[in-house]
Every structure is written in structure tokens, then in C-alpha cells.
Design an enzyme around this catalytic site. Structure first.
Site, mmCIF file in Angstrom:
data_model
loop_
_atom_site.group_PDB
_atom_site.id
_atom_site.type_symbol
_atom_site.label_atom_id
_atom_site.label_comp_id
_atom_site.label_asym_id
_atom_site.label_seq_id
_atom_site.Cartn_x
_atom_site.Cartn_y
_atom_site.Cartn_z
ATOM 1 N N LYS A 45 -0.164 -0.605 18.338
ATOM 2 C CA LYS A 45 -1.029 -0.761 17.159
ATOM 3 C C LYS A 45 -0.275 -1.487 16.045
ATOM 4 O O LYS A 45 0.950 -1.642 16.103
ATOM 5 C CB LYS A 45 -1.479 0.625 16.679
ATOM 6 C CG LYS A 45 -0.317 1.499 16.191
ATOM 7 C CD LYS A 45 -0.752 2.933 15.893
ATOM 8 C CE LYS A 45 0.431 3.764 15.443
ATOM 9 N NZ LYS A 45 0.074 5.186 15.284
ATOM 10 N N TYR A 275 14.916 -9.544 -13.108
ATOM 11 C CA TYR A 275 14.033 -8.955 -14.128
ATOM 12 C C TYR A 275 14.568 -7.623 -14.647
ATOM 13 O O TYR A 275 14.930 -6.741 -13.869
ATOM 14 C CB TYR A 275 12.654 -8.711 -13.533
ATOM 15 C CG TYR A 275 11.887 -9.962 -13.198
ATOM 16 C CD1 TYR A 275 11.674 -10.951 -14.160
ATOM 17 C CD2 TYR A 275 11.373 -10.148 -11.927
ATOM 18 C CE1 TYR A 275 10.955 -12.097 -13.839
ATOM 19 C CE2 TYR A 275 10.651 -11.290 -11.605
ATOM 20 C CZ TYR A 275 10.446 -12.253 -12.574
ATOM 21 O OH TYR A 275 9.731 -13.381 -12.256
#
Ligand SMILES: *Cc1c(COP(=O)(O)O)cnc(C)c1O
Length: 400
Positions: A45, A275
Site C-alpha cells: 500500500k 529562517y
């Protein structure tokens, strides 16, 4: 690593590692404790846990997987579209799903309720075939599956439908909540509940082909929970289902995420990085720019915590991981722009792994490999056979 000249950033999956892991897991679960052979379901999956559904399915079959497991009907159909003709089980449908196509495609579907039994029967009528249905019982995960109070009615209904030739019940199964914590009391409780369910099903007249309980962690750590079949996802990809608790099984992580170092620069003491200046150089150092960010699946929560591998050395991520890029501290590593960066890989020779990134990000290795992607390319190699069946190490010789 074999392959063409480095590209900006990519995922490289070694299908030989996938085959090795599936074979290894089959050996582990058939270590002699089981009275009958334990069959292997490889769970593919979520695009083969990020490794590629069709390539993973093919590798698993080559390594002897008896079953493939998927969540949704779309995934089951994708397995068929990839040419797979073996047994496939899917287990997550909703009332508006139309099961006709998967039933026609010879996929085993899962029923959690009377309504889902009816849904499967309806699909079988549409498809002109007798659907194969497995019943999932909830033994304590409180997720999918029939609650204990519904077992008797569900088994009776299923047995009636089977006697009328309207479906075949091929399996009864459940899923553990705490298999990665082998001492958790829920494991014993769930296994006991599952045995109760099997006894009730037998009393109702059901004789399923497979009874199954175990995910990777239970398959490896709990021999009593192996029953007829184990459903191995994460361990098939070479990652540890229960970090710190699993013995060394010789599994090999199949996924490598690598990039080309985009730039190198020198910093002085006091220079802030990325940042928010969440890292400030305590002294002069050299940093490198890696062109992979959280949009590509490098979790921002691993800012200032994860490591990458450059020239065999572990280099720490400095400052905030950005959308497209991150900065690493090269220290004394003699790296230049254009050099190869391994964000994570097999861990051979002490390199960083998906598990290391998971620990840095406060998550599990599953989330690292299933979320990595974004703009990264993905390439499959075969370190036993070479790409596309050629001998190893020849794919980069075409255009020297
Ligand atoms: C995803 C899944 C698995 C595989 O679990 P792993 O921990 O990756 O081995 C097995 N069974 C079910 C029902 C699943 O949803």
C-alpha cells in the site's frame, strides 16, 4: 551506488534489497516453531511505502510472496494493472466504493460488517463471479473490523452466504495495536480474543484458507501470532518495525535519498543560518546547501537535529529546514559543490538512515519513507542484476 551522473535530488530504490528482505522475513517466520508453513503477504500500500507499487510488487513475488496486501481498491487495481496475477487482499473500502471491478479482478476483499458482506455479494453478482471475502475482527485496536458483539451474527451470515454459493470466506483476520511493544499486555489480550473469534467462526461452519494477525513487528517478535500468514510491510522495505527491540535480522533498507550539493560557503562566528536564525555559528565553519526541503519530505521538525552523509561523514543539519532546501555543517569534511549527499540510505558504513531521520523528527520510519517524494525523481536499481536486467554497474557507461 550505481547509476547515472548525479541529479539534483532523487530517490533510489534497490529492488535486490526488497527481494532479500522478503526472503529473509519468510525464513524468520518459518524458523521451525510453526507446525505448518507460514505464508508471506508483502504489504505494498501507499505506493509500496514510497518505494513504488509495481516494482515492489514484482520484487516481492520474485522473492516468493504468496500474497500482496493493499488498503484501497484503487491500489488493488494498480497491482493488477502492473501485471500481477497472484493473490491480493485489500481491506479499506467505504459504502460508496463499487467493488465490482476488484472482485472481477480476482482480488480478495475484506468485510468488517454485514453491510460489507452484502456489498461484496452485490459486486459478485455484477461481476458474474463468486467474490472471495475475508472477515476482519476488531480484537482491541478499535479501528476497522467487526466489534466482538457483532462476531456471532457476522459469522452466521457469512456461513449462510457461503452455503448459498454467493461468496467464499477465504480468511479471518485482525490487527495488533501494540506489536512494537512486545511486553504490552494488549498483545496477549488481542491474541486471546482472536482465538475466541476463530473458535466462533469454526462453530458457525467457516473454514477459512488463512487466519492472520501479524504485521511486521508481530511477525518478527511474536511467534505465537504468526498463524497461517503474516502481513509484512515496513520490514519488507528493510526498516525496523520496533526500533531498539528487534534483533538484527540482516534486513537492508531499500531506499536511498540522495542529492547533489548545490553550494559550499564559509561562515564566521555569529553568522545565523536559515529562517529565524535558529542556529548561529559558534565559530568559523563551512556549510553546504542541500537542494531538498520539506516539500520533498524532509520533515521540518528535524531542523537542527537530523544528519546527512557526505563522503562517508555525518554532517548535521543546521537551522530550519526550508521548503526546497536545507543547510548542513560540513565542519572539516572536504566537500565541494557537486558532491554527493546521502540524506538517508542503507546505513552501511555508518551512513544516516530513515530511522535516524524519524528519531530526529519525532516520528516513525514509516512516515519518513511514505512522505518523501515531492519533486524528487525516483529510480530503481538492482544491485544483484543491474538496471533492467543488465549486469550491475553498467548503466552509466552509455554516455561517458
Ligand atoms: C499497513 C498494514 C500492515 C503492515 O504493517 P507493517 O507494520 O508495516 O508491517 C499489515 N496489516 C494491515 C491491516 C495494515 O494496514
Amino acid at each position: 551506488m550505481t547509476g547515472p551522473a548525479p541529479t539534483r535530488a532523487e530517490i533510489v530504490v534497490d529492488v535486490a534489497a526488497l527481494r532479500h528482505n522478503v526472503r529473509r522475513l519468510s525464513e524468520v517466520v518459518n524458523d521451525g516453531a510453526a507446525p505448518t508453513p507460514v505464508r508471506m503477504m508483502t504489504v505494498v500500500k501507499a505506493d509500496g511505502y514510497g518505494h513504488g507499487l509495481s516494482e515492489t510488487a514484482r520484487a516481492a513475488r520474485e522473492a516468493g510472496a504468496d500474497w500482496l496486501g493493499v488498503a484501497t481498491i484503487e491500489e488493488a487495481l494498480a497491482v493488477r494493472a502492473a501485471g500481477d496475477t497472484g493473490r491480493v487482499l485489500c481491506w479499506l473500502t467505504t459504502p460508496s466504493d463499487d467493488l465490482t471491478e476488484v472482485v472481477a479482478a480476482d482480488v480478495d476483499v475484506t468485510a468488517y460488517s454485514l453491510a460489507e458482506l452484502d456489498q461484496a455479494v452485490g459486486a459478485g453478482e455484477q461481476a458474474g463471479t463468486r467474490p472471495r471475502v475475508q472477515i476482519k475482527v476488531d480484537t482491541g485496536l478499535s479501528r476497522g473490523g467487526a466489534p466482538r458483539s457483532a462476531w456471532a451474527d457476522l459469522f452466521a451470515a457469512a456461513a449462510g452466504l457461503e452455503q448459498d454459493g454467493r461468496l467464499t470466506i477465504t480468511g479471518i483476520w485482525t490487527h495488533p495495536a501494540c506489536a512494537d511493544d512486545p511486553d504490552h499486555p494488549a498483545n496477549d489480550a488481542q491474541e486471546a480474543a482472536f482465538r475466541d473469534a476463530l473458535a466462533l467462526a469454526e462453530a458457525a461452519g467457516l473454514r477459512p484458507e488463512v487466519r492472520h494477525f501479524a504485521n511486521s513487528a508481530a511477525a518478527v517478535l511474536r511467534p505465537s501470532a504468526r498463524f497461517d500468514l503474516v502481513r509484512c510491510g515496513i520490514a519488507s522495505y528493510g526498516l525496523d518495525p520496533a526500533p531498539g527491540r528487534t534483533p538484527d535480522l540482516g534486513l537492508v533498507p531499500a531506499m536511498t535519498v540522495r542529492a547533489e550539493l548545490a553550494m559550499v560557503k564559509h561562515l564566521q562566528a555569529g553568522d545565523g543560518v536559515s529562517y529565524g536564525h535558529r542556529w548561529v555559528a559558534p565559530g568559523p565553519t563551512t556549510v553546504g546547501l542541500v537542494p531538498v526541503g520539506y516539500a520533498d519530505g524532509a520533515p521540518r521538525s528535524a531542523s537542527n537535529r537530523a544528519f546527512v552523509t557526505i563522503a562517508g561523514q555525518q554532517c548535521p543539519v543546521r537551522g530550519t529546514i526550508c521548503m526546497d532546501q536545507l543547510v548542513v555543517d560540513l565542519g572539516q569534511v572536504p566537500a565541494e559543490a557537486g558532491d554527493d549527499v546521502v540524506l538517508f540510505g542503507s546505513g552501511a558504513d555508518g551512513g544516516t538512515t530513515a530511522q535516524d531521520w524519524a528519531a530526529a523528527a519525532g516520528t516513525i520510519n514509516y512516515e519518513i519513507v511514505t512522505r518523501v517524494g515531492g519533486r524528487l525523481g525516483r529510480r530503481h536499481v538492482d544491485t544483484e542484476r543491474g538496471p533492467r536486467g543488465t549486469p550491475p554497474d553498467t548503466d552509466h557507461e552509455e554516455h561517458p
